[in-house]
Each structure stands twice: as structure tokens, then as C-alpha cells.
Write an enzyme that holds these catalytic residues in place. Sequence first.
Site, PDB file in Angstrom:
ATOM      1  N   ARG A   1      28.949  -7.209 -56.666  1.00 13.21           N
ATOM      2  CA  ARG A   1      28.416  -5.651 -56.833  1.00 13.21           C
ATOM      3  C   ARG A   1      28.325  -5.665 -58.397  1.00 13.21           C
ATOM      4  O   ARG A   1      29.313  -5.829 -59.182  1.00 13.21           O
ATOM      5  CB  ARG A   1      29.342  -4.701 -56.413  1.00 13.21           C
ATOM      6  CG  ARG A   1      29.538  -4.866 -54.761  1.00 13.21           C
ATOM      7  CD  ARG A   1      30.470  -3.820 -54.405  1.00 13.21           C
ATOM      8  NE  ARG A   1      29.378  -2.760 -53.991  1.00 13.21           N
ATOM      9  CZ  ARG A   1      28.620  -2.663 -53.110  1.00 13.21           C
ATOM     10  NH1 ARG A   1      28.593  -3.508 -52.119  1.00 13.21           N
ATOM     11  NH2 ARG A   1      27.726  -1.765 -52.839  1.00 13.21           N
ATOM     12  N   THR A  18      20.295  -4.094 -59.018  1.00 17.62           N
ATOM     13  CA  THR A  18      21.511  -4.437 -58.541  1.00 17.62           C
ATOM     14  C   THR A  18      21.700  -5.872 -58.160  1.00 17.62           C
ATOM     15  O   THR A  18      20.476  -6.418 -58.253  1.00 17.62           O
ATOM     16  CB  THR A  18      22.196  -3.681 -57.512  1.00 17.62           C
ATOM     17  OG1 THR A  18      21.188  -3.691 -56.546  1.00 17.62           O
ATOM     18  CG2 THR A  18      22.308  -2.051 -58.039  1.00 17.62           C
ATOM     19  N   TYR A  41      39.037  -8.507 -72.207  1.00 15.67           N
ATOM     20  CA  TYR A  41      38.238  -7.358 -72.965  1.00 15.67           C
ATOM     21  C   TYR A  41      37.298  -8.023 -73.928  1.00 15.67           C
ATOM     22  O   TYR A  41      37.264  -8.898 -74.669  1.00 15.67           O
ATOM     23  CB  TYR A  41      39.147  -6.337 -73.601  1.00 15.67           C
ATOM     24  CG  TYR A  41      38.981  -5.129 -72.886  1.00 15.67           C
ATOM     25  CD1 TYR A  41      37.808  -4.049 -72.759  1.00 15.67           C
ATOM     26  CD2 TYR A  41      40.277  -4.430 -72.555  1.00 15.67           C
ATOM     27  CE1 TYR A  41      37.893  -3.012 -72.123  1.00 15.67           C
ATOM     28  CE2 TYR A  41      40.064  -3.206 -71.991  1.00 15.67           C
ATOM     29  CZ  TYR A  41      39.074  -2.625 -71.836  1.00 15.67           C
ATOM     30  OH  TYR A  41      38.826  -1.102 -70.976  1.00 15.67           O
ATOM     31  N   ASP A  87      12.240  -0.505 -60.460  1.00 14.61           N
ATOM     32  CA  ASP A  87      13.827  -0.752 -59.871  1.00 14.61           C
ATOM     33  C   ASP A  87      13.576  -1.502 -58.625  1.00 14.61           C
ATOM     34  O   ASP A  87      13.128  -1.001 -57.720  1.00 14.61           O
ATOM     35  CB  ASP A  87      14.301   0.912 -59.556  1.00 14.61           C
ATOM     36  CG  ASP A  87      15.670   0.692 -59.052  1.00 14.61           C
ATOM     37  OD1 ASP A  87      16.208  -0.335 -58.560  1.00 14.61           O
ATOM     38  OD2 ASP A  87      16.416   1.743 -59.089  1.00 14.61           O
ATOM     39  N   LYS A 138      22.218  -7.072 -53.249  1.00 16.14           N
ATOM     40  CA  LYS A 138      21.656  -6.503 -52.238  1.00 16.14           C
ATOM     41  C   LYS A 138      20.912  -7.849 -51.623  1.00 16.14           C
ATOM     42  O   LYS A 138      21.436  -9.026 -51.351  1.00 16.14           O
ATOM     43  CB  LYS A 138      20.578  -5.485 -52.474  1.00 16.14           C
ATOM     44  CG  LYS A 138      21.330  -4.200 -52.847  1.00 16.14           C
ATOM     45  CD  LYS A 138      20.253  -2.939 -52.996  1.00 16.14           C
ATOM     46  CE  LYS A 138      21.102  -1.557 -53.221  1.00 16.14           C
ATOM     47  NZ  LYS A 138      21.095  -1.203 -54.369  1.00 16.14           N
ATOM     48  N   GLU A 193      34.058  -5.910 -75.233  1.00 15.63           N
ATOM     49  CA  GLU A 193      33.170  -4.984 -75.768  1.00 15.63           C
ATOM     50  C   GLU A 193      32.117  -5.619 -76.815  1.00 15.63           C
ATOM     51  O   GLU A 193      32.556  -6.331 -77.709  1.00 15.63           O
ATOM     52  CB  GLU A 193      33.908  -3.705 -76.298  1.00 15.63           C
ATOM     53  CG  GLU A 193      34.298  -2.731 -75.126  1.00 15.63           C
ATOM     54  CD  GLU A 193      35.331  -1.644 -75.663  1.00 15.63           C
ATOM     55  OE1 GLU A 193      35.011  -1.210 -76.990  1.00 15.63           O
ATOM     56  OE2 GLU A 193      35.991  -0.996 -74.925  1.00 15.63           O
TER      57      GLU A 193
END
Length: 428
Positions: free
Chosen positions: A243, A234, A62, A208, A237, A64
Site C-alpha cells: 500500500r 497507487t 527517518y 491517475d 492494485k 525526510e
Amino acid sequence: MTAPSVPADLRHPALAAADPELAALVAAEERLQADTLRLIPSENYVSAAVLEASGTVLQNKYSEGYPGKRYYEGQQVIDQVETLTAERAKGLFGMDHANVQPYSGSPANLAVYLAFLKPGDTVLGMSLPMGGHLTHGWGVSATGTWFNGVQYGVRRDTGRVDLDEVRDLALAERPKLIFCGGTAVPREIDFAGFASIAREVGAVLVADIAHIAGLIAGGAHPSPAPHVDVVSTTTHKTLRGPRGAMLLSRAEHARAIDRAVFPGLQGGPHNQTTAAIGVALREAATPDFRSYARDVVTNARTLGEELAARGFDLVSGGTDNHLLLIDLTAKDVPGKVAAKALDRAGIVVNHNSVPYDTRKPFDPSGIRIGTPALTSRGIPASEMGTVAEWITRVVQAARTGDEATVSEVRSEVKALMDGYPAPGLPVF
Ligand code: DSN
């Protein structure tokens, strides 16, 4: 690099021992991806190195917060992973700041709204059926219900964005945020033209580039960096990473973007994904990747020409990038019927609305295809005539119910795929 040819239970031995059912499904998906011609423009094959990085123990941690400012201890390594990946992103895309934590494209875009808008503020984006993305202010998305989404499209006669229309809408609606880019845009994006409109109305401009990030990184599409405030992308692609997603920005927006991603929207970042993004960015900085990016565009252009020669109606008449949008109205086959028949033939595409479509989005007139995945397998432009011929035969077979032709094409597809093993997959 292609993985060695070993049986499925030896490729994933711990999984096969612990959960044979799921191991069998993973093996079946490997087989499917190896045997089929994958033409969905937003999909690809990641390298074995990217796959390995995304399956590491980094996933156990973790973290954060951001490097040096975390809410959990034990960040000696994770901080370095995130900093290295962010530095690579900044270098590759030429932006001042990179946030590599967004879980995927939609959360990344939502973070942009959180950074710059209040509920009810106006956003100008490309409409979904014209090629935009849900998160660019389309009605059924939170971005179109919590914010006032105003949408531009493409011209009926050219199939291309008309910047005069965009400017008129911007002057009338005074958006605070403008999105350029989309998910079914076969033509180059005029980032400078959008920037001049955004400046005129005082809007924040977001590019984008999810679909074309790999082409930009590989020098096969102009870069938005000199023109825009924020870049959203992203990573899976054309960029050929895991991903995930990234937000890049000018220095003045760094704090707003970071606060919006965490604590505004997300919790702990997926560190295994961050590492795999880092690997993909390193790969994307190589000469091999530049060749891949150039070949993706050459393959798409060639495939477009071969399809047009066989009577297919290409939106905008062709492509400048990796993607072709095909209106099947003249072929008298609905997009979904064609897509399903192509799938049975081992050619994987998606049905898609075309601009000014008279059919419903779930049963539209078109299909969308692209060349990133086939290019990653090394399939050259000289094979695009064969691919176009398969599509022609299967679309015709879909209309007449000729399943024998569909099966025949499936065998031919498999034979070609056997000659071009895919990165990251075993050789069967
Ligand atoms: N689902 C993506 C695509 O296929 O283009 C966009 O988010």
C-alpha cells in the site's frame, strides 16, 4: 511463491509470543483471504517477497528529504533504496522523474494540486458517481472544497467518457489541471484525446492510473507516458505492490512535484514501503507479470460475457481492463444487499454507484467487481462461467432470502480456492 504450510504461531512467532490477540487476528485474516474469492478490483495478493520487504528494519529510519539531501544522518542505505526504486519506476513507466514517497493515492493527488494550483483554481475531473475518484475535485473532498471542481461523466447511452463533452467543459471553464482515469472505469482511457484537450486550454494533464498501473506495466493497456505531464498511481492494485503511491512526471515538473510531496505535504517517507514498491516494480518487469496482466484482462472480459449471458447489465456493455461495473436494477436487488449476500457466500465485492444512479451512494444500484486477485491465484478464464453462475445464484438468493443457496455457494467457492493457493499466504 506460496508460503509453506506451518501453524500460525510459527509463521509469526515473535508476534504470537508478544501479542497473541493480534496474532490471532492476523491468522484469521490470512484464512479469510485464502478461503474467499476476492473480486474487489482494487485489491490483490502481494508476493511473499513484497510482504517480507514491507516488514523490514527499514521501517526504523527517518529520512525526510530526498537521496543526497536529507535532514537526518545515517542515510547510507536508505538513499540507495529510494534511488533504486525510483529508477525502476522511471524505467517501467517510461517517465523522466519518479517520486516514490507519497503515502497513498489521495496524498499523491493532493500533492499534484499543491504543485500546480492555488486555492480556488479550477480542476476538471471525472465525477465520483460516474467512476472518478474523490480527489479529482469531488465536493466532499478537500480537492472539491479548496479548489473549483468541474466534473465530466459518461454518456447515458454508451456508459463511456465523451471527449466532446470534456472539451466543451474545458473550453468553458479553463481548468489549470485535468485528471483522466478513475476508480470505476471499465474502458480504455484515451490519454492522447485528453492530452489534445489539455494542450488546447493550457492545462496540466494528470493520468491517475491507480487501477490500471499493473496493466500498463504489463503491456495490457496503452501507456500514458507519451501524452501526459504527470502520472499518479497507487502501488497496491493491479501493480501488486504494498500500500503506497508514486508520482511520475516529465523532467520540467520534477522540482514542483518533489517540493509538493516534501516539505509541502508529508514528513518522513515510509522506507519499508519504498523497498517493497521496489520489489514489486522488479516483479512487474518480468515476463510472468506480462502474462498475469494479459490474463487479468482476459478473465475480466470472459467474466463479463458470462454475466451478460445471464442477464446482468454491465455499464458500457463490458470491459477493456480488469473491472466490471454491474447495474442490478433489472435484477431487483440493491447493490448493498447483493454485496452482503455475496460476502456471506465467500465472494467479496463492493457496492458501487452506477452512472445516473437514482439511489444514494451508501445504498446504490450496483456492484463493482474485478479480476486481479483471482488472476494472481492462477484461476483461469475457463472458471469464469462458474464464477458468473455463483454470482447469479447468490444475487437471486439475496432477492428471495434463500440462505441455503448462499451457504451452498460458500462451500463451492472454498473448494475452488483450495485448488489455487494465493501468493504470499500459507497453504492451509
Ligand atoms: N479505494 C480505491 C478503490 O477501491 O478503487 C480508490 O481509492
